[in-house]
Design a protein around this motif. Structure first.
Motif, PDB file in Angstrom:
ATOM      1  N   VAL A  27      -1.596 -21.772   3.038  1.00  0.00           N
ATOM      2  CA  VAL A  27      -2.387 -20.640   2.759  1.00  0.00           C
ATOM      3  C   VAL A  27      -1.175 -19.815   2.207  1.00  0.00           C
ATOM      4  CG1 VAL A  27      -3.328 -18.621   3.738  1.00  0.00           C
ATOM      5  CG2 VAL A  27      -3.715 -20.730   4.642  1.00  0.00           C
ATOM      6  N   VAL A  28      -1.366 -19.263   0.742  1.00  0.00           N
ATOM      7  CA  VAL A  28      -0.175 -18.499   0.180  1.00  0.00           C
ATOM      8  C   VAL A  28      -0.669 -17.102   0.040  1.00  0.00           C
ATOM      9  CG1 VAL A  28       1.014 -18.402  -1.868  1.00  0.00           C
ATOM     10  CG2 VAL A  28       0.754 -20.603  -1.039  1.00  0.00           C
ATOM     11  N   VAL A  29       0.124 -16.267   0.515  1.00  0.00           N
ATOM     12  CA  VAL A  29      -0.310 -14.791   0.540  1.00  0.00           C
ATOM     13  C   VAL A  29       0.806 -13.919  -0.109  1.00  0.00           C
ATOM     14  CG1 VAL A  29      -0.800 -12.833   2.149  1.00  0.00           C
ATOM     15  CG2 VAL A  29      -1.660 -15.260   2.602  1.00  0.00           C
ATOM     16  N   PRO A  30       0.690 -13.359  -1.375  1.00  0.00           N
ATOM     17  CA  PRO A  30       1.501 -12.831  -2.084  1.00  0.00           C
ATOM     18  C   PRO A  30       1.371 -11.030  -1.395  1.00  0.00           C
ATOM     19  CG  PRO A  30      -0.466 -13.127  -3.377  1.00  0.00           C
ATOM     20  CD  PRO A  30      -0.692 -13.835  -2.212  1.00  0.00           C
ATOM     21  N   ALA A  31       2.232 -10.348  -1.225  1.00  0.00           N
ATOM     22  CA  ALA A  31       2.187  -9.104  -0.505  1.00  0.00           C
ATOM     23  C   ALA A  31       3.222  -8.149  -1.065  1.00  0.00           C
ATOM     24  CB  ALA A  31       2.361  -9.159   0.940  1.00  0.00           C
ATOM     25  N   TYR A  32       2.553  -7.058  -1.503  1.00  0.00           N
ATOM     26  CA  TYR A  32       3.556  -5.752  -2.032  1.00  0.00           C
ATOM     27  C   TYR A  32       3.135  -4.630  -1.139  1.00  0.00           C
ATOM     28  CZ  TYR A  32       5.318  -2.547  -5.338  1.00  0.00           C
ATOM     29  OH  TYR A  32       6.282  -1.621  -5.846  1.00  0.00           O
ATOM     30  N   ASN A  33       3.983  -4.213  -0.229  1.00  0.00           N
ATOM     31  CA  ASN A  33       3.692  -3.097   0.575  1.00  0.00           C
ATOM     32  C   ASN A  33       2.361  -3.270   1.234  1.00  0.00           C
ATOM     33  OD1 ASN A  33       6.007  -1.861  -0.286  1.00  0.00           O
ATOM     34  ND2 ASN A  33       5.107  -0.472  -1.774  1.00  0.00           N
ATOM     35  N   GLY A  93       5.834  -8.941  -9.450  1.00  0.00           N
ATOM     36  CA  GLY A  93       4.522  -9.201  -9.682  1.00  0.00           C
ATOM     37  C   GLY A  93       3.771 -10.421  -9.056  1.00  0.00           C
ATOM     38  N   LYS A  94       2.468 -10.202  -9.120  1.00  0.00           N
ATOM     39  CA  LYS A  94       1.779 -11.196  -8.319  1.00  0.00           C
ATOM     40  C   LYS A  94       1.896 -12.724  -9.095  1.00  0.00           C
ATOM     41  CE  LYS A  94      -2.908 -11.388  -6.212  1.00  0.00           C
ATOM     42  NZ  LYS A  94      -4.150 -10.970  -6.352  1.00  0.00           N
ATOM     43  N   SER A  95       2.258 -12.877 -10.393  1.00  0.00           N
ATOM     44  CA  SER A  95       2.257 -14.255 -10.735  1.00  0.00           C
ATOM     45  C   SER A  95       3.562 -14.611 -10.259  1.00  0.00           C
ATOM     46  CB  SER A  95       2.344 -13.994 -12.328  1.00  0.00           C
ATOM     47  OG  SER A  95       1.039 -13.652 -12.915  1.00  0.00           O
ATOM     48  N   ALA A  96       4.534 -14.113 -10.409  1.00  0.00           N
ATOM     49  CA  ALA A  96       5.969 -14.471  -9.904  1.00  0.00           C
ATOM     50  C   ALA A  96       5.526 -14.766  -8.312  1.00  0.00           C
ATOM     51  CB  ALA A  96       7.017 -13.341  -9.865  1.00  0.00           C
ATOM     52  N   ILE A 109      -3.603 -29.110   0.297  1.00  0.00           N
ATOM     53  CA  ILE A 109      -4.608 -28.124  -0.187  1.00  0.00           C
ATOM     54  C   ILE A 109      -4.041 -26.728  -0.140  1.00  0.00           C
ATOM     55  CG2 ILE A 109      -6.776 -26.981   0.429  1.00  0.00           C
ATOM     56  CD1 ILE A 109      -7.920 -29.755   0.738  1.00  0.00           C
ATOM     57  N   VAL A 110      -4.195 -25.970  -1.172  1.00  0.00           N
ATOM     58  CA  VAL A 110      -3.383 -24.611  -0.957  1.00  0.00           C
ATOM     59  C   VAL A 110      -4.672 -23.648  -1.070  1.00  0.00           C
ATOM     60  CG1 VAL A 110      -2.609 -22.764  -2.499  1.00  0.00           C
ATOM     61  CG2 VAL A 110      -1.575 -25.121  -2.606  1.00  0.00           C
ATOM     62  N   VAL A 111      -4.737 -22.254  -0.276  1.00  0.00           N
ATOM     63  CA  VAL A 111      -5.515 -21.611  -0.202  1.00  0.00           C
ATOM     64  C   VAL A 111      -4.752 -20.088  -0.392  1.00  0.00           C
ATOM     65  CG1 VAL A 111      -7.081 -20.134   1.296  1.00  0.00           C
ATOM     66  CG2 VAL A 111      -6.662 -22.524   1.821  1.00  0.00           C
ATOM     67  N   THR A 112      -5.203 -19.503  -1.381  1.00  0.00           N
ATOM     68  CA  THR A 112      -4.703 -18.184  -1.515  1.00  0.00           C
ATOM     69  C   THR A 112      -5.622 -17.077  -1.072  1.00  0.00           C
ATOM     70  OG1 THR A 112      -5.812 -17.837  -3.836  1.00  0.00           O
ATOM     71  CG2 THR A 112      -3.390 -19.116  -3.672  1.00  0.00           C
ATOM     72  N   LEU A 113      -4.951 -16.230  -0.441  1.00  0.00           N
ATOM     73  CA  LEU A 113      -5.756 -14.896  -0.077  1.00  0.00           C
ATOM     74  C   LEU A 113      -4.630 -13.749  -0.464  1.00  0.00           C
ATOM     75  CD1 LEU A 113      -6.264 -16.085   3.674  1.00  0.00           C
ATOM     76  CD2 LEU A 113      -7.812 -16.037   1.895  1.00  0.00           C
ATOM     77  N   ASP A 114      -5.403 -12.650  -0.687  1.00  0.00           N
ATOM     78  CA  ASP A 114      -4.816 -11.386  -0.744  1.00  0.00           C
ATOM     79  C   ASP A 114      -4.398 -10.956   0.591  1.00  0.00           C
ATOM     80  OD1 ASP A 114      -5.158 -11.220  -3.466  1.00  0.00           O
ATOM     81  OD2 ASP A 114      -6.405  -9.703  -3.623  1.00  0.00           O
ATOM     82  N   ALA A 115      -3.050 -10.102   0.536  1.00  0.00           N
ATOM     83  CA  ALA A 115      -2.709  -9.713   1.776  1.00  0.00           C
ATOM     84  C   ALA A 115      -3.240  -8.578   2.565  1.00  0.00           C
ATOM     85  CB  ALA A 115      -0.957  -9.543   1.699  1.00  0.00           C
ATOM     86  N   ASP A 116      -4.149  -8.069   1.565  1.00  0.00           N
ATOM     87  CA  ASP A 116      -4.661  -6.487   2.128  1.00  0.00           C
ATOM     88  C   ASP A 116      -5.785  -6.922   3.276  1.00  0.00           C
ATOM     89  OD1 ASP A 116      -6.424  -7.441   0.227  1.00  0.00           O
ATOM     90  OD2 ASP A 116      -6.087  -5.860  -0.892  1.00  0.00           O
ATOM     91  N   LEU A 117      -6.229  -8.057   3.587  1.00  0.00           N
ATOM     92  CA  LEU A 117      -7.422  -8.297   4.513  1.00  0.00           C
ATOM     93  C   LEU A 117      -8.778  -7.999   3.796  1.00  0.00           C
ATOM     94  CD1 LEU A 117      -6.254  -6.232   7.472  1.00  0.00           C
ATOM     95  CD2 LEU A 117      -6.238  -8.680   7.187  1.00  0.00           C
ATOM     96  N   GLY A 224      -3.015   0.794   3.396  1.00  0.00           N
ATOM     97  CA  GLY A 224      -2.245   0.807   2.217  1.00  0.00           C
ATOM     98  C   GLY A 224      -3.426   1.180   1.030  1.00  0.00           C
ATOM     99  N   ARG A 225      -2.903   0.896  -0.200  1.00  0.00           N
ATOM    100  CA  ARG A 225      -3.557   1.209  -1.515  1.00  0.00           C
ATOM    101  C   ARG A 225      -3.422   0.150  -2.650  1.00  0.00           C
ATOM    102  NH1 ARG A 225      -0.535   5.089  -4.399  1.00  0.00           N
ATOM    103  NH2 ARG A 225       1.176   5.234  -2.730  1.00  0.00           N
ATOM    104  N   SER A 226      -4.548   0.224  -3.528  1.00  0.00           N
ATOM    105  CA  SER A 226      -4.574  -0.882  -4.295  1.00  0.00           C
ATOM    106  C   SER A 226      -3.380  -0.730  -5.276  1.00  0.00           C
ATOM    107  CB  SER A 226      -5.825  -0.568  -5.082  1.00  0.00           C
ATOM    108  OG  SER A 226      -5.762  -1.306  -6.277  1.00  0.00           O
ATOM    109  N   LYS A 227      -2.766  -1.895  -5.743  1.00  0.00           N
ATOM    110  CA  LYS A 227      -1.605  -1.730  -6.511  1.00  0.00           C
ATOM    111  C   LYS A 227      -2.005  -1.802  -7.948  1.00  0.00           C
ATOM    112  CE  LYS A 227       0.327  -2.328  -2.642  1.00  0.00           C
ATOM    113  NZ  LYS A 227      -0.659  -2.621  -1.949  1.00  0.00           N
ATOM    114  N   TYR A 228      -3.073  -1.585  -8.345  1.00  0.00           N
ATOM    115  CA  TYR A 228      -3.487  -1.633  -9.832  1.00  0.00           C
ATOM    116  C   TYR A 228      -4.442  -0.351 -10.170  1.00  0.00           C
ATOM    117  CZ  TYR A 228      -1.869  -6.328  -9.283  1.00  0.00           C
ATOM    118  OH  TYR A 228      -1.095  -7.546  -8.878  1.00  0.00           O
ATOM    119  N   GLY A 229      -4.305   0.196 -11.226  1.00  0.00           N
ATOM    120  CA  GLY A 229      -4.837   1.265 -11.840  1.00  0.00           C
ATOM    121  C   GLY A 229      -5.554   0.789 -12.885  1.00  0.00           C
ATOM    122  N   PRO A 230      -6.240   1.807 -13.620  1.00  0.00           N
ATOM    123  CA  PRO A 230      -7.191   1.496 -14.749  1.00  0.00           C
ATOM    124  C   PRO A 230      -6.526   0.910 -15.923  1.00  0.00           C
ATOM    125  CG  PRO A 230      -7.012   3.945 -14.264  1.00  0.00           C
ATOM    126  CD  PRO A 230      -6.325   3.408 -13.158  1.00  0.00           C
TER     127      PRO A 230
END
Ligand code: UDP
Ligand code: MG
Length: 333
Positions: A27-33, A93-96, A109-117, A224-230
Motif C-alpha cells: 500500500v503506497v500512501v503519499p502524504a503532505y501535512n 508533489g504527488k507524482s514524485a 500488487i500495489v494499492v494507492t490510498l490518499d493519506a487523508d482518510l 487538515g486541508r485539501s492541498k489543491y485549489g481551483p
C-alpha cells in the motif's frame, strides 16, 4: 550493511530484526501535512489487510511536510515492521511521491490510498478480488457520494473526465481517484513528473494494460486541508494536452510536426511557383504580387521550421533509453 538506497527510509532497528516475509500487497500512501490522519489510517489498513491474510507492507511517503507528519510515520514504523517511510527533503508533489513509493514496492500488487482518510481501506478486499478474478491490470476507484462531500468538485470533474475519456478512449468517471489497485508491474512502468499522477490510468491504458473502474466509498476530509485549489482545473487542462501529446507522439514526433510543416511548406511553394510562372509566362510582375510573395515565404519558413522541429524531436526520441514495449508477464497475481 545498509546501502544508500535504503538509507532514506531506514527504520531505526531494521538491521536487528528478522527479515519480514515478502509482502504480496504493497500500500503506497503519499502524504503532505497529514499528521492527524496517519495513525487512524494505519489502524484501518492493518485491520483490513490482516483480514485478507496475505503479507503486506505500508509505504508512507512524506512529501516534505512541515507538520509532524514524518514523526508520526517513523513512530508507526518503529512499532510496526510492515511500515516503511520514504522522506523527501522538501515538497516535490504527488507524482514524485508516487514514484518514490513505487520504487520501494516489494509486493506483487500495489494499492494507492490518499493519506487523508478520504479513501476507505475497507474497499480494498472487494476491488482486489475483482482485479484477480477478472484479470485486470488496474482498477481505479470511482468516488461515490462525492457530490455530497465535495460539491464544488463535481461539475469540473465531470467535464474533465469526459474530456479525458474522449481523448484517450478510456471511459472512467473518476480518473484522478487516489484509490487504485494495480499489479506492481504497472506501477513500476510509470514515469510520472509534474502533475501527471492525475493520468495514471491513461498512461497504463496507452501502454496496453487493462484498466477499469469500480465504485468506492468516499469520505469527508476529517483533518487538515485539501492541498489543491481551483487552479488545478486550468493546469489540469494543460496537462491533459501534454499527456495526450506525449503518449501519441513521443516516439514519432515527426508525424506530428511533419504533418503541420509539410502543409504550409507545400502551399508556400505553390504560391511562389505561381508568382514566378505568372511573371515568366503571363506578363505578371513581382510588384503586383507582393502579398502573395510575402505570404508564400512565410508559409515556406513556417513549414520548414516545423519539419526541423520534428526532426529534432526524432533525435531526442532516438536517444531515449525508455522501453517502448510492454511484455505480457501475466500468469496470476
Ligand atoms: N499530497 C502530496 N503532495 C502534495 C499534495 C498532496 O503527497 O504536494 C497528498 C495529500 O497528502 C493527500 C493526497 O495527496 O494524501 C491528496 O491530496 P488532497 O486530499 O489535498 O487532494 P483532494 O482530496 O482535495 O483532491
Ligand atoms: Mg483528499
Amino acid at each position: 550493511m545498509t546501502t544508500a538506497a535504503d538509507a532514506s527510509h531506514l527504520v531505526p532497528d531494521a538491521g536487528t530484526r528478522a527479515p519480514d516475509p515478502r509482502p504480496v500487497l504493497s500500500v503506497v500512501v503519499p502524504a503532505y501535512n497529514e499528521e492527524d490522519s496517519l495513525a487512524p489510517l494505519h489502524a484501518e489498513v492493518s485491520e483490513v489487510l490482516d483480514g485478507i491474510g496475505e503479507p503486506w507492507e505500508l509505504i508512507f511517503v512524506d512529501d516534505g511536510s512541515s507538520d509532524a507528519t514524518v514523526d508520526r510515520m517513523f513512530a508507526l514504523a518503529d512499532a510496526d515492521p510492515r511500515v516503511k517511510v520514504v522522506k523527501f527533503v522538501r515538497n516535490f508533489g504527488k507524482s514524485a511521491a508516487y514514484m518514490a513509493g513505487f520504487a520501494e514496492v516489494r509486493g506483487r500488487i500495489v494499492v494507492t490510498l490518499d493519506a487523508d482518510l478520504q479513501d476507505d481501506p475497507n474497499e480494498i478486499p472487494r476491488v482486489l478480488g475483482r482485479l484477480r478474478g477478472e484479470g485486470w491490470d488496474m482498477i481505479v476507484g470511482w468516488k461515490q457520494g462525492r457530490t455530497g462531500n465535495e460539491p464544488h468538485k463535481a461539475l469540473p470533474s465531470k467535464v474533465f473526465n469526459g474530456l479525458i475519456a474522449f481523448m484517450f478512449g478510456l471511459r472512467l468517471h473518476d480518473s484522478n481517484c487516489g484509490f487504485r489497485v494495480m499489479r506492481a508491474e504497472v506501477a513500476q512502468s510509470l514515469d510520472l513528473y509534474g502533475d501527471q499522477y492525475r493520468f495514471i490510468p491513461e498512461f497504463a491504458h496507452v501502454k496496453g494494460y487493462r484498466v477499469t473502474e469500480e465504485g468506492v466509498n468516499h469520505r469527508k476530509r476529517k483533518f487538515g486541508r485539501s492541498k489543491y485549489g481551483p487552479k488545478r482545473f486550468w493546469t489540469g487542462l494543460l496537462d491533459l494536452i501534454t499527456v495526450r501529446f506525449i503518449t501519441a507522439f513521443a516516439d514519432r514526433p515527426l508525424h506530428f510536426f511533419g504533418t503541420f510543416g509539410l502543409i504550409p511548406f507545400v502551399l508556400g511553394g505553390l504560391l511562389e511557383t505561381y508568382v514566378l510562372l505568372s511573371k515568366l509566362f503571363l506578363g505578371g510582375t513581382f510588384q503586383g504580387h507582393v502579398g502573395a510573395i510575402i505570404i508564400g515565404v512565410l508559409l515556406l519558413i513556417m513549414g520548414f521550421q516545423s519539419v526541423i522541429t520534428g526532426l529534432i524531436g526524432e533525435m531526442l526520441s532516438a536517444q531515449q533509453r525508455a522501453r517502448r514495449f510492454v511484455v505480457d508477464t501475466r500468469r496470476e497475481v
